[in-house]
Design a protein around this motif. Structure first.
Motif, PDB file in Angstrom:
ATOM      1  N   LEU A 147      42.434 -38.502  31.471  1.00  0.00           N
ATOM      2  CA  LEU A 147      42.672 -37.231  32.118  1.00  0.00           C
ATOM      3  C   LEU A 147      44.021 -37.251  32.847  1.00  0.00           C
ATOM      4  CD1 LEU A 147      41.837 -34.394  32.997  1.00  0.00           C
ATOM      5  CD2 LEU A 147      40.556 -35.448  34.882  1.00  0.00           C
ATOM      6  N   SER A 148      44.352 -38.346  33.490  1.00  0.00           N
ATOM      7  CA  SER A 148      45.622 -38.427  34.228  1.00  0.00           C
ATOM      8  C   SER A 148      46.819 -38.245  33.299  1.00  0.00           C
ATOM      9  CB  SER A 148      45.729 -39.755  34.980  1.00  0.00           C
ATOM     10  OG  SER A 148      45.663 -40.846  34.072  1.00  0.00           O
ATOM     11  N   THR A 149      46.734 -38.765  32.085  1.00  0.00           N
ATOM     12  CA  THR A 149      47.815 -38.600  31.111  1.00  0.00           C
ATOM     13  C   THR A 149      47.867 -37.160  30.624  1.00  0.00           C
ATOM     14  OG1 THR A 149      47.604 -40.912  30.438  1.00  0.00           O
ATOM     15  CG2 THR A 149      48.742 -39.430  28.906  1.00  0.00           C
ATOM     16  N   ALA A 150      46.713 -36.571  30.377  1.00  0.00           N
ATOM     17  CA  ALA A 150      46.665 -35.172  29.944  1.00  0.00           C
ATOM     18  C   ALA A 150      47.262 -34.259  31.013  1.00  0.00           C
ATOM     19  CB  ALA A 150      45.224 -34.767  29.631  1.00  0.00           C
ATOM     20  N   VAL A 151      46.983 -34.535  32.275  1.00  0.00           N
ATOM     21  CA  VAL A 151      47.536 -33.741  33.375  1.00  0.00           C
ATOM     22  C   VAL A 151      49.057 -33.890  33.412  1.00  0.00           C
ATOM     23  CG1 VAL A 151      47.643 -33.555  35.902  1.00  0.00           C
ATOM     24  CG2 VAL A 151      45.424 -33.737  34.746  1.00  0.00           C
TER      25      VAL A 151
END
Length: 179
Positions: free
Chosen positions: A65-69
């Protein structure tokens, strides 16, 4: 000014987790022609550009999720200069459309085609475009009152289409296009 952190919950609610639909071949397919899916709305081609190699199904399923954000902020929010848009809802509308349209900038095409704006149609929002957006009344971008039907006194509120909303936005700012 608009804030990415206020847009993010709306994005995640709309985009959800992993999916690999045959109906979305363009977004789900890496450069090798393999259907690998999307996650959090991040398409296989965008993730491929980020990791600099064709992603696998496992890569997509394990996309943090952190990479997608980080990708959503850099490749979509920042690409639209959304921090410079004064109205959060308008920024959300523009970035959401940009996110889901394969980075097409619908607003610039409408401004140019229908109203003769001297705008280069590309995938970037210029400062001139931001100025036009900020000078406009944002209320109509979200809701429009329809006239009551002859046999019905009720007034309904509907959400207009993107092009209809932008037609109105530009129509209310005609003087900005008369240069």
């Amino acid at each position: 000014m608009a804030n990415f952190n206020l847009f993010l919950p709306e994005l995640l609610k709309a985009e959800g987790g992993y999916q690999n639909k045959l109906s979305d071949r363009k977004g789900n397919t890496n450069s090798l022609g393999q259907m690998v899916g999307t996650k959090y709305g991040i398409s296989a081609p965008v993730y491929e550009a980020f990791i600099k190699r064709p992603p696998t199904v496992a890569d997509m399923k394990n996309l943090p999720l952190s990479t997608a954000v980080l990708i959503a902020k850099k490749y979509y929010w920042d690409a639209c200069n959304a921090d410079e848009i004064e109205n959060q809802s308008v920024a959300n509308l523009i970035v959401d459309h940009y996110f889901n349209s394969g980075k097409r900038m619908f607003v610039k095409q409408v401004l140019k085609d229908r109203f003769g704006a001297k705008i280069k149609v590309d995938s970037k929002i210029s400062r001139d475009t931001i100025a036009l957006i900020n000078a406009s009344n944002p209320e109509f971008l979200h809701f429009e009152k329809k006239k009551p039907k002859p046999n019905n006194n009720a007034t309904t509120i509907v959400k207009p289409s993107y092009s209809h909303a932008w037609d109105w936005l530009v129509f209310t700012n005609k003087k900005a296009f008369q240069r």
